[in-house]
Structures are given as structure tokens and as C-alpha cells.
Write a protein that holds these residues in place. Structure first.
Motif, PDB file in Angstrom:
ATOM      1  N   LEU A  69      17.074-111.393 -31.279  1.00 27.27           N
ATOM      2  CA  LEU A  69      17.101-111.913 -32.647  1.00 27.27           C
ATOM      3  C   LEU A  69      16.124-111.153 -33.538  1.00 27.27           C
ATOM      4  CD1 LEU A  69      17.193-115.789 -32.059  1.00 27.27           C
ATOM      5  CD2 LEU A  69      19.079-114.325 -32.788  1.00 27.27           C
ATOM      6  N   TRP A  70      14.976-110.805 -32.968  1.00 30.01           N
ATOM      7  CA  TRP A  70      13.959-110.100 -33.741  1.00 30.01           C
ATOM      8  C   TRP A  70      14.288-108.614 -33.885  1.00 30.01           C
ATOM      9  CZ3 TRP A  70      10.069-106.413 -32.401  1.00 30.01           C
ATOM     10  CH2 TRP A  70       9.133-106.190 -33.414  1.00 30.01           C
ATOM     11  N   LEU A  71      14.685-107.979 -32.777  1.00 29.06           N
ATOM     12  CA  LEU A  71      14.928-106.537 -32.790  1.00 29.06           C
ATOM     13  C   LEU A  71      16.196-106.163 -33.547  1.00 29.06           C
ATOM     14  CD1 LEU A  71      14.014-105.729 -29.077  1.00 29.06           C
ATOM     15  CD2 LEU A  71      12.752-104.981 -31.103  1.00 29.06           C
ATOM     16  N   GLU A  72      17.267-106.928 -33.326  1.00 28.65           N
ATOM     17  CA  GLU A  72      18.566-106.559 -33.888  1.00 28.65           C
ATOM     18  C   GLU A  72      18.837-107.184 -35.247  1.00 28.65           C
ATOM     19  OE1 GLU A  72      21.470-107.569 -30.958  1.00 28.65           O
ATOM     20  OE2 GLU A  72      20.400-106.553 -29.340  1.00 28.65           O
ATOM     21  N   ASP A  73      18.382-108.424 -35.436  1.00 17.98           N
ATOM     22  CA  ASP A  73      18.697-109.135 -36.671  1.00 17.98           C
ATOM     23  C   ASP A  73      17.512-109.258 -37.617  1.00 17.98           C
ATOM     24  OD1 ASP A  73      21.273-109.520 -35.687  1.00 17.98           O
ATOM     25  OD2 ASP A  73      20.730-111.394 -34.704  1.00 17.98           O
ATOM     26  N   GLY A  74      16.310-108.962 -37.117  1.00 16.65           N
ATOM     27  CA  GLY A  74      15.135-109.017 -37.977  1.00 16.65           C
ATOM     28  C   GLY A  74      14.779-110.402 -38.466  1.00 16.65           C
ATOM     29  N   LEU A  75      15.096-111.426 -37.668  1.00 13.85           N
ATOM     30  CA  LEU A  75      14.800-112.794 -38.095  1.00 13.85           C
ATOM     31  C   LEU A  75      13.298-113.060 -38.066  1.00 13.85           C
ATOM     32  CD1 LEU A  75      17.593-114.925 -36.370  1.00 13.85           C
ATOM     33  CD2 LEU A  75      17.587-113.849 -38.620  1.00 13.85           C
ATOM     34  N   ALA A  76      12.862-113.939 -38.957  1.00 10.79           N
ATOM     35  CA  ALA A  76      11.447-114.302 -39.030  1.00 10.79           C
ATOM     36  C   ALA A  76      11.047-115.095 -37.792  1.00 10.79           C
ATOM     37  CB  ALA A  76      11.187-115.125 -40.289  1.00 10.79           C
ATOM     38  N   GLN A  77       9.750-115.053 -37.472  1.00  4.64           N
ATOM     39  CA  GLN A  77       9.267-115.722 -36.268  1.00  4.64           C
ATOM     40  C   GLN A  77       9.495-117.232 -36.312  1.00  4.64           C
ATOM     41  OE1 GLN A  77       8.180-114.506 -33.374  1.00  4.64           O
ATOM     42  NE2 GLN A  77       8.651-112.460 -34.151  1.00  4.64           N
ATOM     43  N   ASN A  78       9.353-117.844 -37.491  1.00  3.35           N
ATOM     44  CA  ASN A  78       9.567-119.294 -37.558  1.00  3.35           C
ATOM     45  C   ASN A  78      11.036-119.652 -37.328  1.00  3.35           C
ATOM     46  OD1 ASN A  78      10.357-118.190 -40.007  1.00  3.35           O
ATOM     47  ND2 ASN A  78       9.699-119.946 -41.224  1.00  3.35           N
ATOM     48  N   THR A  79      11.945-118.776 -37.768  1.00  6.22           N
ATOM     49  CA  THR A  79      13.369-118.997 -37.513  1.00  6.22           C
ATOM     50  C   THR A  79      13.671-118.854 -36.030  1.00  6.22           C
ATOM     51  OG1 THR A  79      13.930-118.136 -39.706  1.00  6.22           O
ATOM     52  CG2 THR A  79      15.710-118.237 -38.080  1.00  6.22           C
ATOM     53  N   ILE A  80      13.097-117.835 -35.408  1.00  4.06           N
ATOM     54  CA  ILE A  80      13.296-117.625 -33.971  1.00  4.06           C
ATOM     55  C   ILE A  80      12.731-118.806 -33.184  1.00  4.06           C
ATOM     56  CG2 ILE A  80      12.655-116.164 -32.010  1.00  4.06           C
ATOM     57  CD1 ILE A  80      12.700-113.776 -33.942  1.00  4.06           C
ATOM     58  N   ALA A  81      11.586-119.319 -33.621  1.00  4.84           N
ATOM     59  CA  ALA A  81      10.985-120.477 -32.947  1.00  4.84           C
ATOM     60  C   ALA A  81      11.896-121.697 -33.052  1.00  4.84           C
ATOM     61  CB  ALA A  81       9.617-120.779 -33.554  1.00  4.84           C
ATOM     62  N   ALA A  82      12.552-121.857 -34.203  1.00  3.13           N
ATOM     63  CA  ALA A  82      13.480-122.978 -34.378  1.00  3.13           C
ATOM     64  C   ALA A  82      14.691-122.815 -33.462  1.00  3.13           C
ATOM     65  CB  ALA A  82      13.925-123.064 -35.840  1.00  3.13           C
ATOM     66  N   TYR A  83      15.193-121.580 -33.326  1.00  5.37           N
ATOM     67  CA  TYR A  83      16.314-121.311 -32.422  1.00  5.37           C
ATOM     68  C   TYR A  83      15.919-121.636 -30.979  1.00  5.37           C
ATOM     69  CZ  TYR A  83      19.400-118.916 -35.775  1.00  5.37           C
ATOM     70  OH  TYR A  83      20.257-118.622 -36.802  1.00  5.37           O
ATOM     71  N   ARG A  84      14.720-121.211 -30.588  1.00  4.58           N
ATOM     72  CA  ARG A  84      14.248-121.482 -29.229  1.00  4.58           C
ATOM     73  C   ARG A  84      14.152-122.991 -28.987  1.00  4.58           C
ATOM     74  NH1 ARG A  84      11.139-119.175 -25.064  1.00  4.58           N
ATOM     75  NH2 ARG A  84      11.009-117.167 -26.128  1.00  4.58           N
ATOM     76  N   ALA A  85      13.608-123.707 -29.964  1.00  2.00           N
ATOM     77  CA  ALA A  85      13.473-125.159 -29.829  1.00  2.00           C
ATOM     78  C   ALA A  85      14.841-125.828 -29.691  1.00  2.00           C
ATOM     79  CB  ALA A  85      12.715-125.727 -31.026  1.00  2.00           C
TER      80      ALA A  85
END
Length: 225
Positions: free
Chosen positions: A18-34
Motif C-alpha cells: 500500500l505504501w510502496l505502490e499506492d503511496g497511501l499515508a501511514q494513518n490510512t495504512i494503519a486504518a486498513y491494518r486495523a
């Protein structure tokens, strides 16, 4: 069944993508993980192995705004697309799943407090009040258009799965998760209000008037004026 370490590795790899390919913000990635950790707790096993019906049940179990539901659907879609790409699964269980619209179909001038007051306004001690509350809760949870809401058929709703089948523009069908609060009020409406409203009629419309006919856009907008 995969072990906890494998599950953690898959989740970490997905978040990295999500971070490498889509450049999503860390808070968005954290929400996805949750979201995925909550899914794992809900199904009681590796979410990679979750089935379509379990995903619908998970989404129905969650309550909240259409924007939160839309993010959860986005999480699931991205995750299972990733799993298919990485050959962890053979098919995507989210293909039939559609995200709620992010903007509830209420007038833009309404604040969040106004919306909460609007949802609580119907007198749920009456059949019409129960109907109105169920309609407003569905509209708020799903963001469907009013024209879609009033033309829903009784067979389009699946409360056990927590989804509604919506026929939109161009006769395109989509499945939209309802959320726990909307399911609660629709169940009450179907049990305690709709039988009284329909009388001896047998309408196929989900939401009906005091005369047992299907609702109209004009009748709905009259509710919130």
C-alpha cells in the motif's frame, strides 16, 4: 489453516505494498491494518481464507457512517486483489461487493448534529415512525440515492448477510453493506410496522405508505422538510 506468523507476514507485506505502490499515508495504512485485524477476530481464522458470506456478515456487524463503511469495503477489495495477485487465493470474494457512497444523501446544509436529530425525529412508537427511521438509517448508512431507496423491492434486502441489492443507473446491480444500526431498524420495521401498513395488500416494495403503496421521492423528501 495458516499460523499467526504467516498471517502477520501477509498483513505486513500487504501494508508495505500500500505504501510502496499506492503511496497511501501511514494513518490510512494503519486504518486498513486495523480493519483486517478486526476481520480476523470476527471470522476466527486467517482473513485470507474468509468467504464471501463472512465478509458480508463482518460488514453488517459494523456500525457507523457511510464513509467508514466505504473505507472498510476498500480495505477488503484491496486486500483480496492483493491476495489474488500474490496467488494466495484463486478468486476474489469481494467482486460482488460495492462500497456505500461517501456522502449521505441529506441536504448539504445539515450539520452532523442536525443529521443525528433528523435520525431521532420519527416517532418509532408508530408504524409510520418506524418506517421513517428505517429509511433514514438506510440512507445514512449506505448513501444510496433517494430514487434508489424508494424503489427497493422487499426481496432486495438480506438482513442475515447485512446487504441490500441496489439497482442503479443503467440497470446496474450492486450489493451494498447496511451496517448494524440500519439492520436493527429495518428488522423492527419489517416485524412491527410493515405488516400494519400493508393491510390486506401484498406490495413488493420494501418501504410502503400508510395505504400500502410503494413510497415516492416526493413522499420521502416531505419527511425531512
Amino acid at each position: 489453516m495458516r499460523g499467526g506468523r504467516v498471517r502477520a507476514h501477509t498483513l505486513d507485506a500487504f501494508c508495505d505494498a500500500l505504501w510502496l505502490e499506492d503511496g497511501l499515508a501511514q494513518n490510512t495504512i494503519a486504518a486498513y491494518r486495523a480493519d483486517l485485524e478486526q476481520l480476523e477476530a470476527f471470522v476466527g481464522r486467517d482473513p485470507v481464507d474468509a468467504e464471501e458470506r463472512e465478509l458480508f456478515s463482518f460488514l453488517a456487524h459494523k456500525s457507523g457512517r457511510a464513509s467508514s463503511a466505504a473505507r472498510r469495503v476498500s480495505t477488503l477489495k484491496r486486500f483480496y486483489q492483493y491476495c489474488v495477485r500474490e496467488r494466495l487465493i484463486d478468486s476474489d470474494p469481494t467482486l460482488k461487493l460495492d462500497a456505500p457512497k461517501r456522502s449521505p444523501r441529506f441536504p448539504k446544509s445539515l450539520s452532523e448534529q442536525d443529521v443525528e436529530a433528523l435520525l431521532a425525529a420519527p416517532n418509532t412508537a408508530t408504524p409510520l415512525g418506524l418506517r421513517d427511521r428505517a429509511m433514514l438509517e438506510m440512507l445514512y448508512a449506505t448513501g444510496v440515492r433517494v430514487s434508489e431507496l424508494v424503489t427497493l423491492k422487499l426481496h432486495a434486502i438480506n438482513l442475515q448477510a447485512g446487504v441490500v441489492r441496489v439497482l442503479g443507473k443503467g440497470s446496474k446491480e450492486r450489493l451494498v453493506p447496511l451496517g448494524e444500526e440500519a439492520v436493527h431498524w429495518i428488522e423492527r420495521y419489517l416485524k412491527d410496522a410493515r405488516p400494519a401498513l400493508k393491510g390486506k395488500r401484498d406490495p413488493d416494495a420494501l418501504f410502503i405508505t400508510a395505504r400500502g403503496a410503494g413510497m415516492t421521492r416526493q413522499a420521502f423528501w416531505h419527511l425531512i422538510r
